[in-house]
Design a protein around this motif. Structure first.
Motif, mmCIF file in Angstrom:
data_model
loop_
_atom_site.group_PDB
_atom_site.id
_atom_site.type_symbol
_atom_site.label_atom_id
_atom_site.label_comp_id
_atom_site.label_asym_id
_atom_site.label_seq_id
_atom_site.Cartn_x
_atom_site.Cartn_y
_atom_site.Cartn_z
ATOM 1 N N ASP A 1 0.806 -1.220 0.000
ATOM 2 C CA ASP A 1 0.000 0.000 0.000
ATOM 3 C C ASP A 1 0.841 1.273 0.000
ATOM 4 O O ASP A 1 0.339 2.358 0.257
ATOM 5 N N PRO B 1 2.512 4.628 -1.082
ATOM 6 C CA PRO B 1 2.312 5.620 -2.143
ATOM 7 C C PRO B 1 3.589 5.924 -2.905
ATOM 8 O O PRO B 1 3.531 6.445 -4.022
ATOM 9 N N LYS C 1 1.411 5.632 -10.781
ATOM 10 C CA LYS C 1 1.111 4.926 -9.529
ATOM 11 C C LYS C 1 0.118 5.722 -8.691
ATOM 12 O O LYS C 1 -0.816 5.148 -8.107
ATOM 13 N N SER C 2 0.303 7.027 -8.631
ATOM 14 C CA SER C 2 -0.620 7.865 -7.870
ATOM 15 C C SER C 2 -2.042 7.784 -8.429
ATOM 16 O O SER C 2 -3.011 7.646 -7.672
ATOM 17 N N SER D 1 -3.292 5.349 -10.233
ATOM 18 C CA SER D 1 -3.811 4.002 -10.018
ATOM 19 C C SER D 1 -4.336 3.844 -8.601
ATOM 20 O O SER D 1 -5.421 3.266 -8.382
ATOM 21 N N ARG D 2 -3.609 4.367 -7.633
ATOM 22 C CA ARG D 2 -4.056 4.292 -6.243
ATOM 23 C C ARG D 2 -5.341 5.081 -6.045
ATOM 24 O O ARG D 2 -6.257 4.631 -5.344
ATOM 25 N N LYS E 1 -8.246 3.093 -7.446
ATOM 26 C CA LYS E 1 -8.627 1.969 -6.590
ATOM 27 C C LYS E 1 -9.414 2.469 -5.379
ATOM 28 O O LYS E 1 -10.394 1.822 -4.944
ATOM 29 N N ARG E 2 -8.984 3.612 -4.824
ATOM 30 C CA ARG E 2 -9.729 4.162 -3.682
ATOM 31 C C ARG E 2 -11.127 4.562 -4.076
ATOM 32 O O ARG E 2 -12.107 4.324 -3.348
#
Length: 357
Positions: free
Chosen positions: A108, A110, A345-346, A348-349, A352-353
């Motif tokens: 998890d 960041p 990546k940011s 994508s996170r 997902k949230r």
């Protein structure tokens, strides 16, 4: 972009101490940096903090260090400020680069996690070309034998060690002399040595023959290959400064020979403003060298050097070519790639949230 570099205590490359960028200067950083300065410009370019942690894994490279450096006792004895992995403030960084896949990457996190494999002959390198190991986001293939653009994360990607010629010029502002710096691969080949160790016997005589052929003084770093990885006991603190200072005074740099590798040292020379003559088969030489300065083999070296030495216009053209290559291929493009990966990546996170909400 806030960047952390993490290495193991038995890794001879990089600084032999945990050290934060804000607490040092580019020049002072070299005081704790024996051996090769391969990652020094990259540190300056990214203004990265360094963390040295206890040994986490023993790679093929790690086995070599233990074999040739008295069980690596030399490295352990002279390395300072080693900290536990849990003490590294990962949360403070956008990008974490480790040397070898030594970190247990949290699922998890960041931060973007990437790694180099220190030696390209290490089995970890070929394994990583297929895909990054563990939960790393990127494997940075310094031999440039992976895809050049990011399609998705995780991914292996071609990535050179970054360069910072502006900093190099400010730290080593020497005037150029009509002299040639010879890479040890050139002297090893001329000495007909099959291994690094054999260079000791024939390298000095080879330098004399090269001087006679080129009709210019030839300088080189003696002693580096007389000990494994250039590490002595005690370590030659300040030797890297002497290396940059001596090379930086030479107008020309030549690196043509049979020893394997991508040819990283030519980037040191280009950052110092030397006019570089290299070999077509070397990945980094093809990026750095002007076409007039690329040799198919050793036999072409004298002709290429004389052509450049005899034309001020060609010298200026070669210099502009090298400066442009350093900026584009070793700064702008790879830094943009890292920034793109961080954004990916940011995003994508965030996606997902949002999906869980």
């Amino acid at each position: 972009m806030r960047v952390a570099f993490i290495k193991q205590v038995l890794d001879v490359h990089g600084p032999w101490s945990t050290i934060l960028w804000e607490s040092t200067t580019p020049r002072q950083l070299l005081d704790v940096w024996p051996g090769k300065a391969t990652f020094w410009e990259m540190t300056c370019c990214l203004q990265a903090d360094w963390y040295v942690i206890p040994q986490q894994l023993t790679s093929d490279y790690g086995q070599e260090v233990k074999k040739y450096l008295n069980g690596a006792e030399i490295v352990s004895r002279h390395t300072r400020n080693v900290i536990a992995p849990e003490e590294v403030p990962i949360e403070n960084y956008d990008l974490v680069i480790t040397f070898d896949p030594i970190w247990t990457v949290p699922a998890d996190s960041p931060a973007l996690f990437a790694y180099f494999v220190v030696e390209h002959w290490d089995r970890l390198y070929n394994q990583s070309l297929r895909a990054p190991l563990g939960l790393y986001d990127l494997f940075l293939a310094h031999m440039l034998d992976a895809p050049r653009k990011i399609a998705s994360l995780p991914q292996s990607v071609a990535f050179p060690y970054l360069r910072d010629p502006k900093t190099v010029h400010s730290v080593f502002p020497a005037e150029k002399e009509e002299a040639v710096w010879a890479d040890f691969r050139t002297l090893t080949t001329l000495a007909m040595a099959e291994t690094y160790g054999m260079w000791v016997a024939g390298g000095h005589a080879a330098a004399t023959r090269l001087e006679e052929t080129l009709r210019l003084p030839v300088r080189y770093k003696s002693g580096f290959n007389e000990s494994p990885y250039g590490i002595s006991d005690p370590p030659a603190w300040g030797d890297t400064v002497n290396y940059f200072d001596a090379m930086g005074r030479c107008k020309y740099y030549v690196a043509v020979g049979t020893i394997a590798g991508a040819g990283q040292a030519i980037c040191d020379a280009a950052s110092l403003g030397c006019l570089c003559i290299g070999q077509q088969e070397k990945a980094f030489h093809r990026l750095i060298c002007h076409p007039a300065a690329l040799c198919a083999g050793m036999i072409e070296l004298p002709r290429r050097l004389r052509a450049i030495a005899g034309s001020r216009d060609l010298q200026e053209e070669v210099r502009r070519w090298q400066d442009s290559a350093l900026h584009d291929f070793f700064q702008k493009d790879p830094v943009a790639l890292l920034e793109e990966a961080i954004d990916r990546k940011s995003n994508s996170r965030a996606g997902k949230r949002a999906a869980r909400a």
